[in-house]
Write a protein that holds these residues in place. Structure first.
Motif, short mmCIF file in Angstrom:
data_model
loop_
_atom_site.label_atom_id
_atom_site.label_comp_id
_atom_site.label_asym_id
_atom_site.label_seq_id
_atom_site.Cartn_x
_atom_site.Cartn_y
_atom_site.Cartn_z
N ARG A 50 39.85 -16.92 20.60
CA ARG A 50 40.78 -16.08 21.35
C ARG A 50 41.79 -16.95 22.09
N GLY A 51 43.05 -16.58 21.99
CA GLY A 51 44.09 -17.34 22.65
C GLY A 51 44.25 -17.02 24.12
N GLU A 52 43.53 -16.02 24.61
CA GLU A 52 43.51 -15.70 26.03
C GLU A 52 42.06 -15.67 26.47
N SER A 53 41.71 -16.55 27.39
CA SER A 53 40.29 -16.69 27.73
C SER A 53 40.14 -17.35 29.09
N GLU A 54 38.97 -17.13 29.69
CA GLU A 54 38.60 -17.85 30.91
C GLU A 54 37.60 -18.95 30.60
N ASP A 55 37.50 -19.31 29.34
CA ASP A 55 36.60 -20.37 28.94
C ASP A 55 36.99 -21.68 29.63
N PRO A 56 36.00 -22.51 29.96
CA PRO A 56 36.30 -23.79 30.64
C PRO A 56 37.33 -24.65 29.92
N ILE A 57 37.39 -24.58 28.59
CA ILE A 57 38.35 -25.41 27.86
C ILE A 57 39.79 -25.00 28.20
N PHE A 58 40.00 -23.72 28.52
CA PHE A 58 41.31 -23.25 28.95
C PHE A 58 41.57 -23.68 30.39
N LEU A 59 40.56 -23.50 31.24
CA LEU A 59 40.72 -23.85 32.65
C LEU A 59 40.97 -25.34 32.84
N LYS A 60 40.28 -26.15 32.04
CA LYS A 60 40.46 -27.60 32.12
C LYS A 60 41.88 -28.00 31.77
#
Length: 366
Positions: A75-85
């Motif tokens: 998913r291109g929109e996420s709260e996954d840590p890889i996005f947050l990092k």
């Protein structure tokens, strides 16, 4: 072979499979899939290294019994840590969906959603994946047609192709998807007519087809879909009349038919159906009077009948409704005094603008 020996052999085989990780054929299919895509900001494909694609490959899940790849969830929109990092809430990916994805013949889920710039066609071969239950490609730039044999996916429960650039018609085979519960084709350039036997999709709870170029009429067979709660056909080129049967649907709660070329009269059954809470029939060519069928169980969060050719008076029974939230009757040919009481005492003049001769609060006095 004794039963005990058989069980021991079974556990041993399972242990060997787990130790070996995913099959080389699945790993090669994923790497070929990866090769057709480019994700420059998050580095999610940098996690796709090593021989075991079932461990720590971002977005990949495997069946624990045989280590075959079962889910692709990107998913291109996420709260996954890889996005947050990376300091981002959304991602950006270009490229196309490689047909190599079809070599993963145990897939149950394909989610490649909200990447904004993935283009090209949906590979026709996805219709050959026998276990697929979720196909979610929303929010990309996919073009071409919906695969004609989409109906082969008899186990599919979710088909979400919204917010792309798809063309062509809705494949007739779609009505064969006997397990389909959620259908979202909004915001494409899909044309042609809705299949007349659309009602064969008996498990459907949401049918979202708005913002396309659909023509023809609303199939009356839709009314036979007992579980259908949300129907959106807005912003198309649909004509003809509204089938009376739509108002008799027991679960329907949201009906959006706005911005079409629908004519004829408003079925009284639509306005007397106490389950429908959002009804938008605006910007059509509806005629006749507004049926005077409201009652103490009528509950509309939004009722929009604006921009039509409606005549006559505003129904007095509206004041006896349990609740009317948003009401828009503007841009019609209504005439006579606006009823007194709820909801009219709190509505603004914009709800009644551009009619022939309405009067009373909040307009001029009669």
């Amino acid at each position: 072979m004794s039963r005990l020996t058989f069980v021991i052999c079974l556990f041993a085989a399972a242990f060997v499979a787990l130790a070996a990780g995913c099959p080389a054929s699945d790993r090669e299919a994923l790497l070929a899939f990866k090769a057709s895509l480019n994700e420059p900001y998050l580095g999610i494909f940098q996690t796709w290294s090593g021989t075991d694609c079932c461990r720590n490959w971002y977005g990949i899940s495997c069946n624990p019994t045989d280590q075959r790849v079962a889910d692709i969830n990107l998913r291109g929109e996420s709260e996954d840590p890889i996005f947050l990092k990376a300091g981002r809430s959304g991602g950006y990916m270009t490229g196309s969906i490689s047909p190599s994805i079809c070599n993963l013949d145990r897939l149950t889920t394909i989610i490649i959603a909200d990447w904004k710039a993935i283009s090209g066609d949906i590979p026709n071969c996805v219709t050959s994946l026998p276990s697929l239950r979720v196909l979610d490609l929303v929010g990309n730039r996919l073009s071409g047609r919906i695969p004609p044999a989409i109906g082969n996916l008899r186990k599919l429960t979710v088909l979400n192709l919204a917010d792309n650039d798809l063309t062509g018609d809705i494949p007739p085979s779609i009505v064969q998807m006997s397990s389909l519960m959620h259908l979202d084709l909004r915001s494409n350039r899909i044309s042609g007519q809705i299949p007349s036997d659309f009602g064969k999709l008996t498990m459907l709870s949401r049918a979202l087809l708005g913002r396309n170029q659909l023509t023809g009429t609303i199939p009356s067979s839709i009314a036979t879909i007992y579980r259908l709660a949300d129907l959106d056909l807005s912003m198309n080129r649909i004509g003809g009349c509204i089938p009376e049967q739509l108002g008799e649907m027991p679960v329907l709660s949201t009906l959006n038919l706005d911005c079409n070329a629908i004519s004829g009269q408003i079925p009284g059954s639509l306005l007397s159906n106490t389950g429908i809470g959002i009804l938008n029939l605006s910007r059509n060519s509806l005629e006749g009077s507004i049926p005077d069928v409201f009652g103490p169980k009528s509950y509309f969060m939004a009722l929009d009948l604006s921009h039509n050719n409606l005549k006559g008076k505003i129904p007095g029974t509206l004041t006896g409704a349990k609740y009317i939230g948003h009401l828009d009757l503007s841009h019609n040919h209504l005439c006579g005094p606006i009823p007194i009481g709820e909801p009219f005492e709190r509505l603004e003049a914009s709800s009644f603008d551009s009619n022939d001769c309405l009067c009373g609060n909040p307009l001029r006095t009669c």
